[in-house]
Structures are given as structure tokens and as C-alpha cells.
Enzyme design. Structure first.
Site, PDB file in Angstrom:
ATOM      1  CE  LYS A  22      33.864  40.001  34.798  1.00  0.00           C
ATOM      2  NZ  LYS A  22      35.048  39.719  33.965  1.00  0.00           N
ATOM      3  CG  ASN A  23      37.099  38.467  36.918  1.00  0.00           C
ATOM      4  OD1 ASN A  23      36.377  38.327  35.935  1.00  0.00           O
ATOM      5  ND2 ASN A  23      37.723  39.592  37.184  1.00  0.00           N
ATOM      6  CB  CYS A 117      40.797  43.721  25.100  1.00  0.00           C
ATOM      7  SG  CYS A 117      41.364  44.171  26.717  1.00  0.00           S
ATOM      8  NE  ARG A 122      43.387  41.658  29.519  1.00  0.00           N
ATOM      9  CZ  ARG A 122      42.134  41.445  29.954  1.00  0.00           C
ATOM     10  NH1 ARG A 122      41.123  42.066  29.406  1.00  0.00           N
ATOM     11  NH2 ARG A 122      41.914  40.553  30.912  1.00  0.00           N
ATOM     12  CG  ASP A 305      39.460  44.098  37.641  1.00  0.00           C
ATOM     13  OD1 ASP A 305      39.266  42.896  37.819  1.00  0.00           O
ATOM     14  OD2 ASP A 305      40.148  44.549  36.706  1.00  0.00           O
ATOM     15  NE  ARG A 397      32.813  41.110  28.548  1.00  0.00           N
ATOM     16  CZ  ARG A 397      33.949  40.878  27.915  1.00  0.00           C
ATOM     17  NH1 ARG A 397      34.399  41.745  27.014  1.00  0.00           N
ATOM     18  NH2 ARG A 397      34.656  39.799  28.159  1.00  0.00           N
TER      19      ARG A 397
HETATM   20  C1  EPZ Z   1      42.238  38.893  35.184  1.00  0.00           C
HETATM   21  O1  EPZ Z   1      42.593  39.105  33.833  1.00  0.00           O
HETATM   22  C2  EPZ Z   1      40.832  39.453  35.332  1.00  0.00           C
HETATM   23  N1  EPZ Z   1      39.930  38.732  34.429  1.00  0.00           N
HETATM   24  C3  EPZ Z   1      40.833  40.938  34.986  1.00  0.00           C
HETATM   25  O2  EPZ Z   1      39.523  41.437  35.232  1.00  0.00           O
HETATM   26  C4  EPZ Z   1      41.806  41.655  35.918  1.00  0.00           C
HETATM   27  O3  EPZ Z   1      41.860  43.022  35.573  1.00  0.00           O
HETATM   28  C5  EPZ Z   1      43.198  41.022  35.789  1.00  0.00           C
HETATM   29  O4  EPZ Z   1      43.113  39.608  36.064  1.00  0.00           O
HETATM   30  C6  EPZ Z   1      44.199  41.650  36.750  1.00  0.00           C
HETATM   31  O5  EPZ Z   1      43.737  41.515  38.061  1.00  0.00           O
HETATM   32  C7  EPZ Z   1      39.506  37.495  34.777  1.00  0.00           C
HETATM   33  O6  EPZ Z   1      39.853  36.971  35.817  1.00  0.00           O
HETATM   34  C8  EPZ Z   1      38.576  36.820  33.821  1.00  0.00           C
HETATM   35  P1  EPZ Z   1      46.573  39.137  33.996  1.00  0.00           P
HETATM   36  P2  EPZ Z   1      43.945  38.415  33.238  1.00  0.00           P
HETATM   37  O7  EPZ Z   1      46.985  37.974  33.169  1.00  0.00           O
HETATM   38  O8  EPZ Z   1      44.163  37.111  33.896  1.00  0.00           O
HETATM   39  C9  EPZ Z   1      50.170  40.874  31.471  1.00  0.00           C
HETATM   40  C10 EPZ Z   1      37.568  42.652  34.788  1.00  0.00           C
HETATM   41  O9  EPZ Z   1      37.356  43.859  34.628  1.00  0.00           O
HETATM   42  N2  EPZ Z   1      50.339  39.522  30.933  1.00  0.00           N
HETATM   43  O10 EPZ Z   1      46.756  39.070  35.472  1.00  0.00           O
HETATM   44  O11 EPZ Z   1      43.844  38.459  31.762  1.00  0.00           O
HETATM   45  C11 EPZ Z   1      48.886  41.550  30.988  1.00  0.00           C
HETATM   46  O12 EPZ Z   1      49.088  42.143  29.718  1.00  0.00           O
HETATM   47  C12 EPZ Z   1      38.776  42.001  34.138  1.00  0.00           C
HETATM   48  O13 EPZ Z   1      36.859  41.889  35.487  1.00  0.00           O
HETATM   49  C13 EPZ Z   1      51.434  39.235  30.134  1.00  0.00           C
HETATM   50  O14 EPZ Z   1      52.263  40.104  29.846  1.00  0.00           O
HETATM   51  O15 EPZ Z   1      45.034  39.456  33.715  1.00  0.00           O
HETATM   52  C14 EPZ Z   1      48.621  42.563  32.063  1.00  0.00           C
HETATM   53  O16 EPZ Z   1      49.383  43.718  31.798  1.00  0.00           O
HETATM   54  C15 EPZ Z   1      39.562  42.981  33.285  1.00  0.00           C
HETATM   55  N3  EPZ Z   1      51.583  37.974  29.639  1.00  0.00           N
HETATM   56  C16 EPZ Z   1      49.152  41.894  33.335  1.00  0.00           C
HETATM   57  O17 EPZ Z   1      50.001  40.819  32.894  1.00  0.00           O
HETATM   58  C17 EPZ Z   1      50.687  36.966  29.919  1.00  0.00           C
HETATM   59  O18 EPZ Z   1      50.896  35.825  29.459  1.00  0.00           O
HETATM   60  C18 EPZ Z   1      48.064  41.292  34.217  1.00  0.00           C
HETATM   61  O19 EPZ Z   1      47.258  40.454  33.392  1.00  0.00           O
HETATM   62  C19 EPZ Z   1      49.575  37.267  30.739  1.00  0.00           C
HETATM   63  C20 EPZ Z   1      49.423  38.546  31.238  1.00  0.00           C
END
Ligand code: EPZ
Length: 421
Positions: A22-23, A117, A122, A305, A397
Site C-alpha cells: 500500500k505505502n 490523526c 504528523r 507499522d 485501509r
Molecule cells: C509513512 O508515513 C507511512 N505511510 C506510515 O504508514 C509509516 O508509519 C510512516 O511512514 C513511518 O514509517 C505511507 O507511506 C503512506 P513520516 P509518513 O513522515 O510518511 C514526523 C501505515 O500504517 N514528521 O516518516 O507520514 C512525523 O510526525 C502508515 O501504513 C515531521 O515531524 O511518516 C513522525 O513522527 C501509518 N515533519 C515521523 O516524522 C514532517 O514534515 C515519521 O513520519 C514529516 C514527518
């Protein structure tokens, strides 16, 4: 709203085919916005998130058809507002990764801020900081981000925090920028590498994806692509835990073993047999599971995840486990529900102490987010008696027909349509 009812205690046996990731798929759908040429994505899972992203692409002017094999014709992307509206972004925050492609190819877009969320705030500050570094002019008002750029220009950019979506957004934007970009402190997830593979198929010049530095030499235009999505390492890990905790013996066909080292290592530490075979990964659960300590980390560390799923294994293990969540600030929403099923879990900040050994008992529980709902299904598989899980739309989802596939492995699980929330 649908609910899922499980009568626990069955050992899982047989084989299950792992679907496309999915991701990875969501970002490959966004990549189609970088070209006006037709694109084809194969091996897609039938998930609500994928459908939501297709709806957003259609909203932006793409013609889309199919689901397992998705055809996207981005030629009709309107010269209009190029907007990702609140109701779509709120439904699926991955919508924000249309910013990079739209800005790179059309020079403008308007995207709703995703807001928080269930698992955390996030923010998308790193996405915006990276796009600004490439020359985007950004204004934020009324809950929307307005981005403009006559032509993005290559730049050196270091992320303050490792972000999967941020890395992917900036990488896509940089492919059409004028000049070379050097991105540091990037995410190394397989989904980043998979997106880079697709972008290279389109004619992008990218090196280093999967490492900590990615170099991109901008080009003037990109072609379409035809790509089969890599199997889902998190879906595979979830089924692996199901086999492990039910003392089962399950072959995960097409499981992406190379992307599952951290999960496999933890399963083996718990006494689970993980055997790589020609067509997948065989997982054999022991009579007795050993406790494990898990800390989630950016890839190649243990995936956040998989945290909720591993907590269920810990609850079944004979002894005390410690689970620490370092990626999201609120990713223990499954704990209260698991405790209602008799799990002994105490949360201290971003760590949870799990005292395993007792048998879980079936209960009525509520899904709160995608992976939390997966953990409730896993708990139901081993609990004594009946478990009823509500709000299973969270599950849809990220898992295609999980109840049907678990039933085929011998679980006593059924889905009931409709009914109160
Ligand atoms: C991706 O989300 C995945 N989703 C998530 O999977 C996964 O948990 C996550 O990566 C971490 O591996 C998709 O790929 C669609 P991040 P993403 O940006 O990209 C902080 C699932 O269950 N952050 O790597 O949104 C954020 O708050 C989902 O399949 C900032 O601070 O995750 C978090 O604490 C859930 N500023 C950390 O980084 C930013 O601009 C990691 O988030 C962006 C992120």
C-alpha cells in the site's frame, strides 16, 4: 458499519499470497502526476486508501480505470486550481505527496493541511521546507498550503527529521527541477527505493535511494511507466505474527523477505521458525513464545507499522517484554483495547511493559487506526471465546479481505455488514 467476529483458538495452516505494498502504491500513483503520458500500475491491493488516491487523481483531472491493474492518463490534469481538498486529505494524509509532482510539472498547487490523526500530530513542515529549498513560494492560510514556482531549481537539502513522505515528495519534485539536488538525512524505507525505481523508469536521473543521501539531476520531462508494485512487508509481517501466535504453519507467498529482516529477527528471537523458501517465507509458531524487547526505528530498524502486531505476540509470550515507540507520539491506541481482552500492558511515556503468559479473552473492541485494528484481529485469533471488532473500516485501509484470507487459513472469523458503529 461492518464488524468482524472471531472465535479464537484455531491454529493457522496453509498459504496466503501477499499483495502489493500500500505505502509504495500510493506514492507511485502520485508519480503519474509528473508526466502527461499514460501510466500503468500492476499488482495493486484492493484497498480504500488506493481508491481514495485514485479519486484525488481524478479530481485533479486524470483519467483512471481499473483497480488490481490501474491505468492512469494524466494528460487531462487541468490547468485549474490543482487542489487537494480538505475532505480528501483528511481521509488520507498521503494526499499531501501530490505537492511535489504538481509543483514540479505545473508550477502550482493548493493542498489542505492534513491536520493530526489518531497516531500523532504528523506535521508536514519538512515537506514544505524541502519544497522551499527547491524554490517554491509557499503561503498557508485558511488551512490550506498554496505553492507556486515558475521552475523548481536543484538544491542541497538536509531533512531535520527522517520522514518517508517528505523524502518521497522532495525526490519527486527534484526530478523536474533545473539542476542537481542532493538530499541528506533521507528515509531509507523500501517504499522510497521503489518510488525511485519508478521515477528512473520514467527517465529521472536518481542515485542513492535506499541510502542516507539521494542525488537527483533534474530533467525537462518524464515519460509514463508500467510497474508492478513490490509485495507489502507490513501485510506479510502481520500474517507472520498470526502464524506465530496461533502455533501455526503458514507459507507467505511472495513475501518480500529482503525488506523484513528486522521483523524476522524479532520473530526468531521469540522462538518462531522463519524459513525462506523458493516462493516465500514459511512461518511456524512454537508451543511457547519467548518475550522480546522491541524499539521502533526508521528503516532498516524495526518498523513502527509492526509495533501493534508485535505487542500481541508479546502478550502471548511467557514473560515480560518492553515495546518502545520512537516514531509517533501516540501509537499505543491499541493498548486499552488489548487490556480489555486481558492483556497486561502498562504504558510509561513511549514505552509499554507487556507481561505475557495469560490467555487473552474475547471481548467487544473498537478499532482506532489501521495497525491497531490489525492487532485486535490478531488478539481475537488467540483469545478464549468471541471477539467483536467494530469500525473495521480502519482495517480496510491496509488489508484486503483479511477476514477471508484468515478464514482460508483455518481461522474462525466472519465479517458482518451494516449494524451500529
Ligand atoms: C509513512 O508515513 C507511512 N505511510 C506510515 O504508514 C509509516 O508509519 C510512516 O511512514 C513511518 O514509517 C505511507 O507511506 C503512506 P513520516 P509518513 O513522515 O510518511 C514526523 C501505515 O500504517 N514528521 O516518516 O507520514 C512525523 O510526525 C502508515 O501504513 C515531521 O515531524 O511518516 C513522525 O513522527 C501509518 N515533519 C515521523 O516524522 C514532517 O514534515 C515519521 O513520519 C514529516 C514527518
Amino acid at each position: 458499519m461492518d464488524k468482524i467476529v472471531i472465535h479464537g483458538g484455531q491454529r493457522l495452516r496453509g498459504e496466503v499470497t501477499i499483495h502489493g505494498a500500500k505505502n509504495a502504491a500510493l506514492l507511485i500513483q502520485c508519480a503519474a502526476l509528473l508526466t502527461e503520458r499514460p501510466c500503468v500500475i500492476r499488482h495493486l491491493p484492493r484497498l480504500s486508501d488506493i481508491a481514495t488516491m485514485s479519486a484525488l487523481l481524478a479530481h485533479l483531472g486524470c483519467a483512471t480505470s481499473g483497480d488490481r491493474t490501474l491505468k492512469i492518463d494524466p494528460g487531462g490534469v487541468r490547468e485549474g486550481p490543482l487542489e487537494a481538498p480538505y475532505e480528501m486529505v483528511k481521509t488520507m494524509r498521503a494526499s499531501v505527496t501530490v505537492m511535489g509532482p504538481l509543483l514540479a510539472r505545473h508550477g502550482r498547487c493548493r493542498v489542505s493541511l492534513p491536520g493530526g490523526c489518531a497516531i500523532g500530530a504528523r506535521p508536514i513542515d519538512q515537506h514544505l521546507k524541502g519544497l522551499e529549498a527547491l524554490g517554491a513560494k509557499i503561503t498557508i492560510k485558511h488551512g490550506y498550503v498554496d505553492l507556486k514556482a515558475r521552475r523548481l531549481r536543484g538544491a542541497a537539502f538536509m531533512f531535520d527529521t527522517v520522514t518517508v513522505g517528505g523524502t518521497q515528495n522532495i525526490m519527486m519534485a527534484a526530478t523536474l527541477a533545473k539542476g542537481t539536488s542532493r538530499l541528506e538525512n533521507v528515509a531509507r524505507e523500501p517504499e522510497v527505493e521503489e518510488l525511485a525505481r519508478v521515477l528512473v523508469k520514467m527517465g529521472a536521473k536518481i542515485s542513492g535511494a535506499g541510502g542516507s543521501v539521494i542525488e537527483i539531476e533534474g530533467v525537462d520531462e518524464l515519460s509514463g511507466f508500467d510497474h508492478a508494485v513490490v509485495p507489502d512487508r507490513i501485510e506479510a509481517g502481520t500474517f507472520a505474527v498470526a502464524a506465530a501466535i496461533t502455533r501455526g504453519d503458514v507459507l507467505l507467498l511472495d513475501a518480500p523477505v529482503d525488506h523484513m529482516h528486522a521483523t524476522i529477527a524479532k520473530l526468531e528471537e521469540a522462538g518462531v521458525e522463519c524459513r525462506v523458501e523458493a516462493d516465500g517465507l514459511r512461518v511456524v509458531g512454537p508451543e511457547r513464545l519467548d518475550p522480546i524487547d522491541v524499539t521502533t526505528r526508521p528503516y532498516p530498524g524495526f518498523a513502527t507499522d509492526m509495533q501493534a502486531q508485535m505487542m500481541v505476540l508479546a502478550a502471548c509470550a511467557s514473560g515480560q517484554s518492553l515495546i518502545t515507540e520512537t516514531i509517533f507520539e501516540n501509537r499505543f491506541m491499541h493498548v486499552p483495547e488489548l487490556c480489555r481482552m486481558g492483556a497486561d500492558v502498562t504504558v510509561h511515556g513511549n514505552s509499554a511493559v507487556v507481561r505475557g503468559g495469560g490467555r487473552l479473552s474475547g471481548a467487544e473492541v473498537m478499532a482506532t487506526d489501521l495497525r491497531a485494528s490489525a492487532s485486535l484481529v490478531l488478539a481475537g485469533l488467540v483469545a478464549n471465546g468471541k471477539t467483536e471488532i467494530r469500525r473495521v473500516y480502519h482495517l480496510d485501509r491496509g488489508y484486503e479481505q483479511i477476514e477471508k484470507r484468515l478464514r482460508a487459513l483455518g481461522a474462525n472469523i466472519r465479517r458482518f455488514h451494516g449494524g451500529k458503529a
